[in-house]
Write a protein that holds these residues in place. Structure first.
Motif, short mmCIF file in Angstrom:
data_model
loop_
_atom_site.label_atom_id
_atom_site.label_comp_id
_atom_site.label_asym_id
_atom_site.label_seq_id
_atom_site.Cartn_x
_atom_site.Cartn_y
_atom_site.Cartn_z
N ILE A 147 57.74 55.66 72.06
CA ILE A 147 56.33 55.82 72.40
C ILE A 147 56.14 55.54 73.88
CG2 ILE A 147 53.96 55.05 71.93
CD1 ILE A 147 54.90 54.13 69.18
N ASP A 206 49.39 51.14 77.48
CA ASP A 206 49.02 49.77 77.14
C ASP A 206 49.16 49.47 75.66
OD1 ASP A 206 48.39 48.73 79.70
OD2 ASP A 206 46.52 49.89 79.70
N LEU A 207 50.10 50.13 74.99
CA LEU A 207 50.26 49.91 73.55
C LEU A 207 50.70 48.48 73.25
CD1 LEU A 207 50.34 51.11 70.66
CD2 LEU A 207 52.76 51.60 71.09
N ASP A 208 51.69 48.00 74.00
CA ASP A 208 52.21 46.65 73.77
C ASP A 208 52.98 46.20 75.01
OD1 ASP A 208 54.61 48.07 73.67
OD2 ASP A 208 54.80 47.92 71.50
N ARG A 211 48.90 41.15 69.27
CA ARG A 211 48.70 42.03 68.13
C ARG A 211 48.60 41.17 66.87
NH1 ARG A 211 52.79 45.07 66.57
NH2 ARG A 211 54.34 43.90 67.76
N THR A 216 55.79 48.75 76.26
CA THR A 216 55.33 49.92 77.02
C THR A 216 54.75 49.52 78.37
OG1 THR A 216 53.17 49.90 75.88
CG2 THR A 216 54.90 51.30 74.95
N ARG A 217 54.12 48.37 78.43
CA ARG A 217 53.59 47.92 79.72
C ARG A 217 54.74 47.67 80.70
NH1 ARG A 217 49.67 45.41 76.40
NH2 ARG A 217 50.80 43.44 76.29
N GLY A 249 50.06 52.05 63.71
CA GLY A 249 49.95 52.44 65.10
C GLY A 249 51.28 52.77 65.74
N TYR A 250 52.38 52.56 65.02
CA TYR A 250 53.71 52.84 65.56
C TYR A 250 54.34 54.00 64.79
CZ TYR A 250 53.58 48.66 68.42
OH TYR A 250 53.24 47.72 69.37
N GLU A 305 52.94 55.22 75.61
CA GLU A 305 51.50 55.01 75.79
C GLU A 305 51.33 53.74 76.60
OE1 GLU A 305 49.61 54.94 72.01
OE2 GLU A 305 49.69 57.12 71.75
N ASN A 348 55.18 58.27 60.96
CA ASN A 348 54.49 56.99 61.11
C ASN A 348 55.22 55.90 60.33
OD1 ASN A 348 52.45 58.05 62.72
ND2 ASN A 348 51.18 58.60 60.95
N LYS A 357 40.79 44.50 70.07
CA LYS A 357 41.59 44.80 71.26
C LYS A 357 40.67 44.98 72.46
CE LYS A 357 45.25 47.90 72.91
NZ LYS A 357 46.11 49.07 72.59
#
Length: 391
Positions: free
Chosen positions: A12, A16-18, A218, A21-22, A67-68, A14, A61, A268
């Protein structure tokens, strides 16, 4: 000047997913297109990133983690193979030891292309939570996971691990020490800062002036939410007048709301709002023992917030007990309550922890970490590779 070609595999992409990813985007946004050409291969992401192509493949999924999703390279096997052969990478970056990661590792091995990986997620620490209703499976699942991790990471030429604690645990799993390099995470001290303090905003959220204990993450069970709930219940039992401010969302949110009816749940929030909440609260509480790193702890420290964390997982490496925070027995709510009371009763201790935390967090710069990463890519690309086999 020949540009170094990097094929970057991630489930993934994206922003600001976690925390994982940041971290990836802190590097991606600093790519110098004069030195590097990137091809991103992902399951979920945009069509391009900072001018570089994103090649997306089918996903499924994950029911255990809302969400993942997991990429399925087998469904795009030939398309992906031809895309990579046309790109002709010098280095391969693999984010996760997944099906996509395994495809990338096999491709790299058969062509003797060097592989770099960042250890983002300590999966083995999640098993106790995922299988808590089937404890008889835990030992076998941990053994299987350890074997998979060992096989994957021992085929990487360089692995960035964020903490000595995690490196030690990986060595115990059989990952070869010489492949691992301590590479921490950076912090934006302009975003996360005590200067963001806004007591009026916090009053608008809580509706009172009681001390506020903030938890940000989360809301998934592997964050040791059972202990968070136990701390909340213990505080209510002794009539401790504090606010519990829970920032984040996830599959366990509804259960947490039901179990902590007087806590304030924000859901969030964006990073700007989070930075204000950190700086405006009084204590940061983080009982998770499954962290690879614990970005939220460093964010709280950079906000001048005294931290109370579990003595387990990568997050504990930030804290020198009694100097810049407290570390607690991981599942012992009474130990957390004792440390909370000590801090609430001592302005001097809170000030000491805040000052030491600010000094500590000021040493973590993304610019320096990115420079290390890109220099390592350059050095790895200089490796002369032999003729490869056909995949």
């Amino acid at each position: 000047m020949k540009r170094i070609r990097v094929a970057f595999f991630a489930e993934i992409l994206e922003k600001d997913l976690d925390g994982a990813t940041r971290t990836m985007f802190q590097l991606i946004k600093r790519i110098d297109p004069r030195r590097f050409e990137f091809l991103f291969i992902c399951g979920v992401g945009p069509d391009e990133l900072y001018g570089f192509e994103c090649f997306k493949i089918p996903t499924v999924n994950l029911p255990i983690n809302s969400g993942y999703s997991m990429a399925l390279p087998g469904l795009y096997y030939y398309k992906l193979k031809y895309k990579l052969e046309a790109f002709n990478p010098d280095v391969i970056h693999i984010a996760t030891p997944s099906l996509l990661g395994s495809f990338a590792a096999k491709y790299a091995a058969q062509r003797a292309i060097p592989v770099i990986s960042i250890y983002h997620t300590h999966f083995i620490a999640y098993i106790d939570y995922y299988l808590k209703h089937a404890p008889f499976l835990i030992k076998a699942a941990k053994s299987l996971t350890a074997g998979g991790q060992r096989a994957f990471y021992n085929n990487c030429d360089k692995i960035y691990v964020p903490a000595e604690t995690i490196k030690t645990e990986l060595i115990a799993l059989g990952v070869e020490a010489h492949r691992m390099t301590i590479w921490k995470r950076g912090i934006d001290t302009r975003l996360f800062s005590p200067a963001k303090r806004d007591t009026a905003l916090l009053y608008g959220v809580t509706g009172n002036t009681y001390p506020t204990i903030i938890f940000a993450s989360r809301l998934v069970w592997e964050k040791n939410l059972e202990t968070l709930i136990a701390i909340y219940n213990h505080a209510r039992h002794i009539a401790l007048k504090v606010n519990f401010l829970i920032v984040g969302d996830g599959i366990a949110k509804s259960a947490c709301v039901q179990s902590m009816p007087d806590a304030v749940f924000t859901g969030k929030v964006d990073h700007e709002t989070l930075s204000v909440l950190y700086a405006s609260a009084d204590l940061f509480l983080f009982p998770s023992v499954s962290e690879t790193y614990g970005n939220v702890v460093l964010e709280a420290m950079a906000s001048g917030l005294p931290c109370i964390v579990a003595d387990g997982g990568g997050a504990r490496d930030f804290i020198t007990h009694g100097e810049n925070g407290f570390k607690c027995i991981p599942h012992d709510a009474s130990d957390y309550i004792e440390k909370i009371k000590m801090l609430l009763q001592s302005v001097a201790l809170r000030r000491q922890f805040a000052e030491e935390s600010l000094n500590f967090s000021s040493n973590f710069k993304w610019e320096h970490l990115a420079e290390i990463y890109f220099n390592d890519l350059h050095q790895m690309s200089d490796v002369i590779t032999p003729q490869y086999q056909q995949l």
